[in-house]
Design an enzyme around this catalytic site. Structure first.
Site, mmCIF file in Angstrom:
data_model
loop_
_atom_site.group_PDB
_atom_site.id
_atom_site.type_symbol
_atom_site.label_atom_id
_atom_site.label_comp_id
_atom_site.label_asym_id
_atom_site.label_seq_id
_atom_site.Cartn_x
_atom_site.Cartn_y
_atom_site.Cartn_z
ATOM 1 N N CYS A 16 -3.094 -45.049 -48.887
ATOM 2 C CA CYS A 16 -4.657 -45.645 -47.975
ATOM 3 C C CYS A 16 -5.390 -46.804 -49.172
ATOM 4 C CB CYS A 16 -5.667 -44.693 -47.564
ATOM 5 S SG CYS A 16 -4.661 -43.875 -46.635
ATOM 6 N N GLY A 42 -1.980 -50.077 -48.014
ATOM 7 C CA GLY A 42 -1.812 -49.647 -46.471
ATOM 8 C C GLY A 42 -1.205 -50.762 -45.684
ATOM 9 N N ASN A 117 -9.067 -41.560 -49.022
ATOM 10 C CA ASN A 117 -7.830 -42.075 -49.966
ATOM 11 C C ASN A 117 -7.103 -40.995 -50.746
ATOM 12 O OD1 ASN A 117 -6.653 -43.819 -52.761
ATOM 13 N ND2 ASN A 117 -5.197 -43.311 -51.162
ATOM 14 N N GLY A 118 -5.627 -39.967 -49.835
ATOM 15 C CA GLY A 118 -5.563 -39.087 -50.861
ATOM 16 C C GLY A 118 -4.849 -38.207 -49.227
ATOM 17 N N CYS A 255 -4.362 -40.640 -60.958
ATOM 18 C CA CYS A 255 -2.691 -40.960 -61.738
ATOM 19 C C CYS A 255 -2.002 -41.813 -62.070
ATOM 20 C CB CYS A 255 -2.156 -41.388 -59.879
ATOM 21 S SG CYS A 255 -0.952 -41.349 -59.000
ATOM 22 N N TYR A 261 2.738 -49.168 -60.577
ATOM 23 C CA TYR A 261 3.292 -49.677 -59.301
ATOM 24 C C TYR A 261 2.334 -49.652 -58.905
ATOM 25 C CZ TYR A 261 5.127 -50.694 -54.664
ATOM 26 O OH TYR A 261 5.826 -51.030 -53.888
ATOM 27 N N SER A 302 7.048 -56.011 -58.260
ATOM 28 C CA SER A 302 6.475 -55.215 -59.166
ATOM 29 C C SER A 302 7.108 -54.965 -60.309
ATOM 30 C CB SER A 302 6.852 -53.973 -57.960
ATOM 31 O OG SER A 302 8.116 -53.670 -58.189
ATOM 32 N N ASP A 364 12.987 -53.179 -63.028
ATOM 33 C CA ASP A 364 12.367 -52.499 -62.157
ATOM 34 C C ASP A 364 11.062 -51.810 -62.565
ATOM 35 O OD1 ASP A 364 11.310 -52.461 -59.586
ATOM 36 O OD2 ASP A 364 13.682 -51.606 -58.697
ATOM 37 N N ASP A 365 10.336 -51.281 -61.446
ATOM 38 C CA ASP A 365 9.189 -49.972 -61.811
ATOM 39 C C ASP A 365 9.754 -48.828 -62.199
ATOM 40 O OD1 ASP A 365 8.338 -49.513 -58.583
ATOM 41 O OD2 ASP A 365 8.066 -51.554 -58.726
ATOM 42 N N CYS A 401 5.723 -36.005 -54.250
ATOM 43 C CA CYS A 401 3.939 -36.347 -54.679
ATOM 44 C C CYS A 401 3.292 -35.635 -53.731
ATOM 45 C CB CYS A 401 3.584 -37.712 -54.608
ATOM 46 S SG CYS A 401 1.528 -37.671 -54.395
ATOM 47 N N CYS A 457 -2.237 -37.660 -63.906
ATOM 48 C CA CYS A 457 -1.121 -36.339 -63.117
ATOM 49 C C CYS A 457 -0.039 -37.273 -63.123
ATOM 50 C CB CYS A 457 -2.349 -36.456 -61.462
ATOM 51 S SG CYS A 457 -0.185 -36.159 -60.504
ATOM 52 N N CYS A 460 5.552 -36.652 -60.195
ATOM 53 C CA CYS A 460 6.583 -37.552 -59.647
ATOM 54 C C CYS A 460 7.825 -37.152 -60.740
ATOM 55 C CB CYS A 460 6.010 -38.658 -58.767
ATOM 56 S SG CYS A 460 5.055 -39.735 -60.555
#
Length: 489
Positions: A16, A42, A117-118, A255, A261, A302, A364-365, A401, A457, A460
Site C-alpha cells: 500500500c 498499489g 500500510n503494512g 524494511c 525496489y 527497476s 535486475d533487483d 514477508c 528488517c 526476506c
C-alpha cells in the site's frame, strides 16, 4: 490474463501507499495528486476520505487513481480541508471493494477513518477474540482489527484508546487516521514501513514517500520516527502539533527492500537518496561479482540505477538492450504460451541490433519465482546474445514477508528451492550471482550486517523476523496437524 507489466508479475509488491493532508483548502485534490505519485505502491484499488468540519465523506474504487479521482466531480464529492487516501495491493483479505481503504466507522467518540500500510501479523487471532466479544466485521482486511480494538477499548480519550489498540497488535504499520478532533499519523515501534512528514503553507502532510511531496509542491520536514504518533488537531498551528512516543525505546528495523525496489528512485528514504543507494548497490555488485562482457543492460525499469552503478564500477559500457513500451495498457490475452509470449513483447522488446553477437550482463533487483528472469534470458538468446550473465542487486530471496508485502509462499520462492547453480540452470543463464547481505549493508553506508542488532528488517533474505508472527505460527501448526491426521488415516 496478461497484466500491464509482464515482467513485473514476478516482483515483490509493496502492499500500500498512504497520503494525508490537514489544513488545505483543496485537501482531497491534493491527496489525489499524492496518490498518483504513490501509484507504484498499489495498483489494485484506491480510496479517499475527507472531513468538512461536520461529517466525513468517502469514495473508494477498484483500479488506478486516474479514472477514479482525476475529475472535478470526484473531488467535489470529497469536500473539506482534511483528507487522507490509500492505494492498495492485497496481501490480507480478498480483492473486493469492501477491503478498499480508508476504512471508516462511527465510534462512540465519533467518526474514525484509517489508511494503513503494512500487515498485522496477529490480526486473525485478534479478530477471533473480537468476534467472540461481539464485534461484527464488515471486511476481511487486517486493518479493521485496529478499528474494533479502538471501539472496544476501556480508555476514555480517543488518543488513549488508539494507543491501547496499537499496543495489542504485532507486525508492521504506518497509519494515517482521521477523527472529528484531528489527524493522527504513526509508525510501528520498529519503523518497518515508511512514513514521512511535510508541509505546504499551513497544511501538514504525511505520505509513504517523499516523492509525493514533490508532486504537490510540499517541503519535506522529516520522517515520522519509529514508534512515534503525531497528532494534528484540526486548524492547529505548528505549536499545537504534538508528538507522542508511547511504546518505549526499541531498536528500529526499517524494511531494507524499500532501498532495493519498493520506493521510487526519486524518493528519500531514511535520509538517503534511493537513486544514489541503488547506484551504490550496483557498484558493490560489480566489486563482488565481476564478469567479462561487452555491455551492462538493465531489466527495465527497476534495474536501471543498479546497472548504471555496475557499469561505472566495472568499466563495461551501459546500454539499453531491452526497450520498454510505456503506451501499452492492460492487455487481456487468451491462454497459450505462444500468444502469451507475443503479449510480453508488446511491453518489452530486445534491442537486437545492439545485442546480436555480444556478451551481456543483465542487472535486475531480485529473483522471486524466477519466471521473469527465464523470459528475459530467453529474449536475449533469441536476439542473438553470445553470452548472458545475470547479476542480481540483492541477496537471494529465500523467505516470505509478513509485513505488508505481497510475497509468494516460501515453497514458491526459487532461492528456497534451489542453490545458485540450480537457479542459473533454471533461467538458462551462463552465470548468475547475487549481492551479498554484507554488500547490501555496505551500499547503505553500514560496514556490514550486524548479527546481533541489524539496522534493517532483512527477513526476506535472512529469515530474521523482528516481530512475533502469531498468525503464521498458528497456521503452520494447523498444517502440521492436518498432515499428521492424513498420514494416520
Amino acid at each position: 490474463m496478461l497484466t500491464t507489466h509482464p515482467f513485473d508479475d514476478d516482483k515483490l509488491r509493496e502492499e500500500c501507499g498512504i497520503f494525508g493532508v490537514s489544513g488545505a483548502t483543496t485537501a482531497s485534490a491534493m491527496v489525489a495528486l499524492g496518490l498518483h505519485a504513490l501509484q507504484h505502491r498499489g495498483q489494485e484499488a484506491a480510496g479517499i476520505t475527507s472531513w468538512d468540519g461536520r461529517e466525513f465523506h468517502t469514495t473508494r474504487a477498484m483500479g488506478h487513481v486516474a479514472g477514479n479521482f482525476d475529475n472535478d466531480e470526484a473531488i467535489r464529492a470529497l469536500p473539506g480541508e482534511v483528507a487522507c487516501g490509500h492505494v492498495r495491493y492485497s496481501t490480507t483479505g480478498e480483492t473486493s471493494l469492501r477491503n478498499v481503504q480508508p476504512l471508516y466507522a462511527e465510534l462512540s467518540t465519533g467518526g474514525f477513518a484509517v489508511a494503513h500500510n503494512g500487515n498485522i501479523s496477529n490480526a486473525m487471532k485478534l479478530r477471533r477474540e473480537l468476534i467472540r466479544r461481539g464485534s461484527i466485521f464488515q471486511s476481511t482486511s487486517d486493518t479493521e482489527v485496529i478499528i474494533h480494538l479502538v471501539a472496544t477499548s476501556s480508555y476514555r480519550t480517543l488518543l488513549d484508546r488508539f494507543i491501547d489498540a496499537l499496543k495489542q497488535v504485532e507486525g508492521a504499520y504506518s497509519l494515517i487516521c482521521m477523527t472529528a478532533e484531528g489527524m493522527i499519523a504513526c509508525r510501528d515501534p520498529l519503523g518497518i514501513r515508511p512514513l514521512v512528514m511535510g508541509k505546504l503553507g499551513d497544511a501538514v502532510i504525511f505520505a509513504s514517500e517523499t516523492v509525493a511531496f514533490d508532486v504537490v509542491g510540499a517541503d519535506y520536514i522529516r520522517q515520522v520516527e519509529p514508534g512515534e504518533l503525531i497528532v494534528v488537531p484540526h486548524g492547529a498551528s505548528a505549536e499545537q502539533i504534538r508528538s507522542h512516543r508511547p511504546f518505549g525505546e526499541v531498536h528500529p528495523r526499517p524494511c531494507i527492500f524499500e532501498h532495493v525496489y519498493f520506493s521510487r528512485p526519486d524518493s528519500i528514504v531514511d535520509g538517503s537518496s534511493v537513486y544514489s543507494v541503488r547506484k551504490s548497490i550496483g557498484a558493490q555488485l560489480a566489486l563482488e561479482n565481476p564478469v567479462e562482457a561487452d555491455y551492462v543492460i538493465p531489466v527495465p525499469d527497476s534495474g536501471v540505477p543498479a546497472a548504471i552503478g555496475y557499469a561505472q564500477q566495472s568499466g563495461i559500457p551501459f546500454e539499453l538492450g531491452i526497450i520498454r513500451s510505456h503506451y501499452i495498457g492492460r492487455t487481456f490475452i487468451q491462454p497459450g504460451d505462444q500468444v502469451r509470449h507475443l503479449g510480453v513483447k508488446l511491453k518489452h522488446n530486445a534491442n537486437r541490433a545492439l545485442i546480436d553477437g555480444k556478451r551481456i550482463v543483465l542487472i535486475d533487483d531480485s529473483i522471486v519465482r524466477g519466471t521473469t528472469s527465464l523470459k528475459i534470458v530467453q529474449m536475449m538468446r533469441e536476439a542473438g546474445a553470445k553470452e548472458v550473465h545475470m547479476r542480481i542487486a540483492s541477496p537471494p530471496t529465500r523467505h516470505s514477508c509478513f509485513y505488508g508485502v505481497d510475497t509468494p509462499e516460501r515453497t514458491k520462492l526459487l532461492a528456497h528451492k534451489l542453490d545458485i547453480g540450480g537457479m542459473r540452470d533454471f533461467i538458462h543463464a551462463d552465470s548468475l550471482s547475487f549481492l551479498s547481505i554484507d554488500g547490501l549493508y555496505k551500499a547503505l553506508g553500514e560496514a556490514k550486517r550486524a548479527d546481533i542488532r541489524p539496522q534493517y528488517c532483512d527477513a526476506c533474505f535472512t529469515g530474521d523476523y523482528p516481530t512475533a508472527l502469531t498468525d503464521q505460527d498458528e497456521a503452520e501448526v494447523r498444517d502440521q496437524l492436518e498432515l499428521l491426521s492424513e498420514r494416520v488415516s
